[in-house]
Every structure is written in structure tokens, then in C-alpha cells.
Write an enzyme that holds these catalytic residues in place. Structure first.
Site, PDB file in Angstrom:
ATOM      1  N   VAL A 154      -5.191   4.715   4.535  1.00 27.80           N
ATOM      2  CA  VAL A 154      -5.279   3.262   4.431  1.00 27.80           C
ATOM      3  C   VAL A 154      -6.566   3.047   3.645  1.00 27.80           C
ATOM      4  CG1 VAL A 154      -5.554   1.073   5.616  1.00 27.80           C
ATOM      5  CG2 VAL A 154      -4.041   2.811   6.573  1.00 27.80           C
ATOM      6  N   PRO A 155      -6.446   2.617   2.393  1.00 24.04           N
ATOM      7  CA  PRO A 155      -7.579   2.647   1.455  1.00 24.04           C
ATOM      8  C   PRO A 155      -8.620   1.553   1.674  1.00 24.04           C
ATOM      9  CG  PRO A 155      -5.674   1.670   0.407  1.00 24.04           C
ATOM     10  CD  PRO A 155      -5.223   2.119   1.765  1.00 24.04           C
ATOM     11  N   CYS A 156      -9.321   1.613   2.806  1.00 25.49           N
ATOM     12  CA  CYS A 156     -10.336   0.602   3.101  1.00 25.49           C
ATOM     13  C   CYS A 156     -11.494   0.652   2.107  1.00 25.49           C
ATOM     14  CB  CYS A 156     -10.828   0.740   4.529  1.00 25.49           C
ATOM     15  SG  CYS A 156     -11.534   2.346   4.910  1.00 25.49           S
ATOM     16  N   HIS A 157     -11.646   1.771   1.396  1.00 25.32           N
ATOM     17  CA  HIS A 157     -12.708   1.861   0.383  1.00 25.32           C
ATOM     18  C   HIS A 157     -12.465   0.882  -0.768  1.00 25.32           C
ATOM     19  CE1 HIS A 157      -9.564   4.700  -0.916  1.00 25.32           C
ATOM     20  NE2 HIS A 157      -9.959   4.435  -2.149  1.00 25.32           N
TER      21      HIS A 157
END
Length: 187
Positions: A154-157
Site C-alpha cells: 500500500v504505497p503510503c510513500h
């Protein structure tokens, strides 16, 4: 004789030996350009991809999900290969799904929205808050992103504080910058 050697010997010499049952949750780790990541995989997908140490991740999974937790390379190795391909710039979307069982309901809402942020782009905490129908919840969105149990998957970056500030990241500012540069979202 190691337990792996004993297992191999029993498979060959003991008729009907089925071996140890696979754990409910496979746990392992991998090293990459952003540091060591602790991985956990359930039947539903990756339940943890974390910068925290293995003991911390194990304790959280044990407390929240229960079940047997242990090594299972057949389930961890495909996840490692996907991460390697991602870090080499050959993979833009993971095929192994994220299992959000460890995320609280609000965190899950924010993380599900993050799954729609494409590779190579960013969004802001404020935009996420607006998109989930909670425009005043900018700080809560930031906190939810910091609680992401499945970083990278989950690409929270890809969520930044603003055009001028990247904001925080579980792996640290250097890791966040690296990931955004890797994806071409940051010069």
C-alpha cells in the site's frame, strides 16, 4: 542435524510422512535499498511489510490475528521476488494483494484510497482527506498513513505533506525520497 535435514530425511525414509503443517501466517524478512523489511503473508495476501523489527511484527500479528506464525519460504519467496523486481525498476504494481486485517477501520479506509494512487505520482494528505469525505481530517490521515502495516504494497510513500514537504514515512525521509525517485515522482 538441522530441522531441515531431518525433515528431508523423514520425507524419504518414512512412508506416509506429511511433514510439519504450514503455518497460518508465513513470516520472514528481506533486505533492500531502503533497509530490512519484515514480511508476513496470510492466505489473503501480505499482512505486513514493515520497517519494524521481526519481534515487534510477530507480537502484533500474534495479538491481532492469532494462529500459527512461522517460516514458509513457499509463501514468502514470491513476495521477496516482487520486492526485488520493484526495487530494480521492473515492477510497477504488486500482484500479491495487501491484507489489511491489521489496520483499524479509519486506517483501512485511508489505505484503500492509497491503492488508487498510481506509480510515479503523489498526492497530499489534504487531498486524501477530501477524497475520503473527511476534509478536516488531515492530521488523522497523516497518522493513518504512519500506521500502514503493509508499506510498499500500500504505497503510503506516495502521500506527501505538500509540494514543498515530503512529510513523514515509517522508513524515514531518506527511504521515502528514494522510493519517490525510483518511481520518477521526485527529481
Amino acid at each position: 542435524m538441522s530441522s531441515g535435514d531431518l525433515e528431508a530425511l523423514l520425507r524419504v525414509t518414512a512412508p506416509g510422512y506429511k511433514g510439519e503443517p504450514a503455518p497460518d501466517i508465513a513470516l520472514g524478512s528481506t533486505d533492500g535499498p531502503v533497509g530490512r523489511l519484515v514480511l508476513a503473508v496470510t492466505a489473503r495476501g501480505v499482512v505486513a511489510c514493515s520497517y519494524e523489527d521481526e519481534d515487534t511484527v510477530y507480537a502484533r500479528i500474534h495479538k491481532s490475528l492469532g494462529g500459527s506464525i512461522g517460516s514458509d519460504p513457499r509463501r514468502i519467496d514470491p513476495v521477496r521476488r516482487e520486492l526485488d523486481a520493484y526495487f530494480e525498476g521492473r515492477l510497477r504494481a504488486f500482484s500479491t494483494p495487501a491484507d489489511l486485517q491489521l489496520a483499524a477501520p479509519f486506517v483501512r479506509t485511508v489505505l484503500q484510497m492509497m491503492l488508487s494512487v498510481p506509480y510515479g505520482t503523489t498526492t497530499t494528505y489534504r487531498d486524501i482527506a477530501a477524497r475520503i469525505g473527511r476534509p478536516q481530517a488531515v492530521r488523522a490521515v497523516s497518522s493513518a498513513l504512519s500506521a500502514n502495516p503493509v508499506c510498499l504494497f500500500v504505497p503510503c510513500h506516495r502521500a506527501v505533506e505538500s509540494a514543498e514537504s515530503l512529510g513523514g514515512y515509517a522508513g524515514g525521509a531518506e527511504a521515502k525520497g528514494y522510493l519517490l525517485r525510483l518511481e520518477g515522482a521526485l527529481a
